[in-house]
Scaffold this motif. Structure first.
Motif, PDB file in Angstrom:
ATOM      1  N   LEU A   1       8.065   1.451   3.014  1.00  0.00           N
ATOM      2  CA  LEU A   1       7.622   2.798   2.680  1.00  0.00           C
ATOM      3  C   LEU A   1       6.949   2.850   1.310  1.00  0.00           C
ATOM      4  N   GLN A   2       5.721   3.318   1.304  1.00  0.00           N
ATOM      5  CA  GLN A   2       4.993   3.550   0.059  1.00  0.00           C
ATOM      6  C   GLN A   2       5.801   4.525  -0.806  1.00  0.00           C
ATOM      7  N   PHE A   3       6.114   4.128  -2.026  1.00  0.00           N
ATOM      8  CA  PHE A   3       6.890   4.999  -2.915  1.00  0.00           C
ATOM      9  C   PHE A   3       6.522   4.648  -4.350  1.00  0.00           C
ATOM     10  N   ASP A   4       5.409   5.198  -4.826  1.00  0.00           N
ATOM     11  CA  ASP A   4       4.831   4.769  -6.091  1.00  0.00           C
ATOM     12  C   ASP A   4       5.358   5.488  -7.319  1.00  0.00           C
ATOM     13  N   SER A   5       5.834   6.705  -7.170  1.00  0.00           N
ATOM     14  CA  SER A   5       6.159   7.487  -8.362  1.00  0.00           C
ATOM     15  C   SER A   5       6.890   8.767  -7.980  1.00  0.00           C
ATOM     16  N   PHE A   6       7.527   9.353  -8.996  1.00  0.00           N
ATOM     17  CA  PHE A   6       8.077  10.696  -8.870  1.00  0.00           C
ATOM     18  C   PHE A   6       7.142  11.724  -9.500  1.00  0.00           C
ATOM     19  N   GLU A   7       6.123  11.266 -10.199  1.00  0.00           N
ATOM     20  CA  GLU A   7       5.280  12.131 -11.018  1.00  0.00           C
ATOM     21  C   GLU A   7       3.973  12.496 -10.325  1.00  0.00           C
TER      22      GLU A   7
ATOM     23  N   GLY B   1       0.285   2.166 -17.522  1.00  0.00           N
ATOM     24  CA  GLY B   1      -0.046   3.465 -18.065  1.00  0.00           C
ATOM     25  C   GLY B   1      -0.041   4.597 -17.056  1.00  0.00           C
ATOM     26  N   THR B   2       0.252   4.282 -15.808  1.00  0.00           N
ATOM     27  CA  THR B   2       0.261   5.304 -14.759  1.00  0.00           C
ATOM     28  C   THR B   2       1.679   5.553 -14.268  1.00  0.00           C
ATOM     29  N   ASN B   3       2.339   4.503 -13.771  1.00  0.00           N
ATOM     30  CA  ASN B   3       3.702   4.671 -13.263  1.00  0.00           C
ATOM     31  C   ASN B   3       4.644   3.572 -13.739  1.00  0.00           C
ATOM     32  N   ASP B   4       4.194   2.730 -14.651  1.00  0.00           N
ATOM     33  CA  ASP B   4       5.021   1.607 -15.093  1.00  0.00           C
ATOM     34  C   ASP B   4       6.202   2.024 -15.950  1.00  0.00           C
TER      35      ASP B   4
ATOM     36  N   LEU C   1      -2.980   7.351  -8.135  1.00  0.00           N
ATOM     37  CA  LEU C   1      -2.813   6.198  -7.248  1.00  0.00           C
ATOM     38  C   LEU C   1      -3.174   6.482  -5.789  1.00  0.00           C
ATOM     39  N   ARG C   2      -2.847   7.701  -5.307  1.00  0.00           N
ATOM     40  CA  ARG C   2      -2.990   7.984  -3.880  1.00  0.00           C
ATOM     41  C   ARG C   2      -3.884   9.174  -3.563  1.00  0.00           C
ATOM     42  N   GLY C   3      -4.246   9.946  -4.578  1.00  0.00           N
ATOM     43  CA  GLY C   3      -5.109  11.107  -4.338  1.00  0.00           C
ATOM     44  C   GLY C   3      -4.365  12.339  -3.882  1.00  0.00           C
ATOM     45  N   ALA C   4      -3.041  12.267  -3.813  1.00  0.00           N
ATOM     46  CA  ALA C   4      -2.225  13.416  -3.389  1.00  0.00           C
ATOM     47  C   ALA C   4      -0.805  13.238  -3.908  1.00  0.00           C
ATOM     48  N   ASP C   5      -0.161  14.346  -4.230  1.00  0.00           N
ATOM     49  CA  ASP C   5       1.234  14.319  -4.666  1.00  0.00           C
ATOM     50  C   ASP C   5       2.120  14.352  -3.425  1.00  0.00           C
ATOM     51  N   LEU C   6       2.579  13.176  -3.033  1.00  0.00           N
ATOM     52  CA  LEU C   6       3.397  13.060  -1.825  1.00  0.00           C
ATOM     53  C   LEU C   6       4.861  12.750  -2.140  1.00  0.00           C
TER      54      LEU C   6
ATOM     55  N   VAL D   1       6.252  -0.137  -4.253  1.00  0.00           N
ATOM     56  CA  VAL D   1       5.688   0.544  -5.417  1.00  0.00           C
ATOM     57  C   VAL D   1       4.449  -0.210  -5.888  1.00  0.00           C
ATOM     58  N   THR D   2       3.297   0.448  -5.799  1.00  0.00           N
ATOM     59  CA  THR D   2       2.095  -0.081  -6.421  1.00  0.00           C
ATOM     60  C   THR D   2       2.164   0.314  -7.891  1.00  0.00           C
ATOM     61  N   VAL D   3       2.129  -0.680  -8.779  1.00  0.00           N
ATOM     62  CA  VAL D   3       2.355  -0.441 -10.201  1.00  0.00           C
ATOM     63  C   VAL D   3       1.040  -0.579 -10.968  1.00  0.00           C
TER      64      VAL D   3
END
Length: 190
Positions: free
Chosen positions: A92-98, A137-140, A105-110, A132-134
């Motif tokens: 499951l894609q799960f890149d961030s809480f922000e 400076g974005t989600n690291d 990263l994805r073009g939408a807040d999912l 998590v795609t890291v």
């Protein structure tokens, strides 16, 4: 198994997929794993027929790489997925809480959609790995937070961190300033 061109709205036909599976089995005997990826594999018009085709062959483990939208929004779909367990896993894609990180990263807040997907996977007991795609400076800065949250989810068996690489959608990507090494990812988790 997504393909460019007019056929099947860009998707390979079930017959093409079956030929690929047969070639895999011919080459390996009993294959260890098949991971369906895409685009978004859950959108394939014959998605469950593809899963059945995998299960009809000597393939030990089946994984679905997904954005989780359909799992979050369609309970019947998710329940049907559960029928493929055991030896079945959701990546499951799960890149961030922000919101800002997800927009970049994805073009939408999912975030809420992904949390609902995990809730549903928890209810069904479906083995899940968060992916998590890291990007520096974005989600690291939230990798440890993601691990801490994942540890509280019964269905989540692991978290995979994939530092962003130059490919397709990475406008203005500068490896010298944007790329993270795996050592840097480990440090940020700690």
């Amino acid at each position: 198994y997504k393909r460019q061109g007019p056929e099947r709205e860009g998707f390979r036909s079930l017959q093409q997929i079956e030929r690929m599976l047969d070639a895999l089995v011919k080459a390996e005997g009993e294959a260890d794993v098949v991971q369906l990826s895409g685009g978004e594999p859950t959108l394939h018009p014959e998605f469950f027929a593809v899963l059945d085709a995998v299960r009809a062959r000597p393939i030990r483990y089946l994984m679905i790489n997904t954005n989780g939208i359909r799992i979050a929004q369609d309970e019947a779909f998710a329940r049907r997925l559960a029928e493929y367990a055991p030896n079945f896993e959701i990546y499951l894609q799960f890149d961030s809480f922000e919101e800002q990180a997800l927009l970049e990263l994805r073009g939408a807040d999912l975030c809420d959609v992904r949390k609902r997907a995990v809730e549903r996977l928890n209810e069904l007991g479906l083995s899940t790995t968060l992916v998590v795609t890291v990007k520096r400076g974005t989600n690291d800065g939230e990798l440890g937070r993601i691990v801490d949250w994942a540890l509280k989810q019964p269905a989540v068996r692991g978290v995979t961190f994939q530092p962003v690489q130059v490919a397709g959608r990475c406008d203005d990507f500068d490896p010298a300033k944007d790329r993270l090494t795996l050592t840097e990812v480990r440090r940020r988790i700690l």
